[in-house]
Write a protein that holds these residues in place. Structure first.
Motif: not given
Ligand code: FES
Length: 252
Positions: A85, A92-93, A103, A108-110
């Motif tokens: 990070e 994007i995980y 996130a 950020d995204k998940s």
């Protein structure tokens, strides 16, 4: 230095004692080329993320915007999250299955699904606001299993094509089997390439430069070469299990 316990030799690292001297040998390779003041799209699959966050850091130091897709099998596989990070503008995980990785930062995204599905979901707005569009990226760098990198290579010309910059350079970090790792000595690491357009066949030394143009790499050839060691790896692992049990060896 990060050691991931995958096979017999890496599992033995866990038994080293503090203060014990270690000799490390590895492919000297070549530093990954990163552009300056541009946007890079980094795709990490599983273990590839152990390397990719250093590339993200180098990209950030060169004033790039960094979009990072971090793909894992399961949520508990994540590591070095803070480092990832610190070196990225958006992460994007994704996990193949199970619980998503929540996130932590607003941008950020998940996602649950494979990395290509995650890229499509991000680029099409399914994950909400798009902080940096994928088509800003001039360079796409993928590090993961040979199957993951092959899937990304193909998807760039198919399902991902509408979302990517048509002039981007696609680079895969190739994990050929190696032996001497001394650049062009034993030829164990030879990787077959086929040049698009001319179909010219070329062989390169992966220990000389692991970063290879995705569209040139013959992934079927890479996959069959990687499988060649599979039996020996399984036997070594079983042998190590036996030794550990017989001698009650402990991890430190
Ligand atoms: S591993 Fe020996 S030449 Fe590359």
């Amino acid at each position: 230095m990060i050691a991931l316990e995958m096979g017999a030799s890496s599992r033995m690292i866990g038994m080293l004692k503090p203060g014990q001297r270690v000799v490390v040998m590895g492919p000297t390779g070549a530093p990954t080329e990163v552009p300056e003041s541009s946007t890079v799209l980094l795709l990490g699959g599983g273990l590839g993320n152990a390397v990719l966050f250093s590339i993200a850091k180098a990209a950030k130091e060169k004033n790039n915007k960094v979009i990072y897709f971090a793909g894992y099998k399961k949520a508990e596989d994540i590591f070095k999250r803070e480092e990832i990070e610190a070196a990225t503008d958006v992460v994007i995980y994704s996990v193949d299955s199970g619980q998503p990785i929540p996130a932590q930062r607003p941008q950020d995204k998940s996602f649950v699904g494979n990395i290509i599905q995650a890229m499509i979901a991000y680029a099409s707005g399914q994950l909400g606001e798009i902080p940096i569009p994928l088509n800003e990226a001039s360079r796409v760098i993928a590090i993961g299993s040979d199957r993951m990198m092959e899937a990304v290579t193909k998807a760039r010309h198919e399902s991902l094509k509408p979302y990517l910059n048509e002039c981007h350079e696609g680079i895969a970090s190739i994990n050929s089997p190696m032996q001497c790792m001394m650049k062009a000595v034993c030829a164990q690491c030879l990787q077959r390439h086929v040049i698009p357009g001319t179909n010219e066949e070329v062989f390169v030394f992966t220990c000389f430069n692991q970063d290879q143009k995705m569209d040139e790499v013959d992934f079927a050839n890479l996959n069959s070469r990687l499988k060649a060691n599979s039996l020996m790896e399984k036997i070594s692992n079983k042998w190590l299990d036996y030794i550990i049990e017989k001698h009650s060896l402990m991890k430190v």
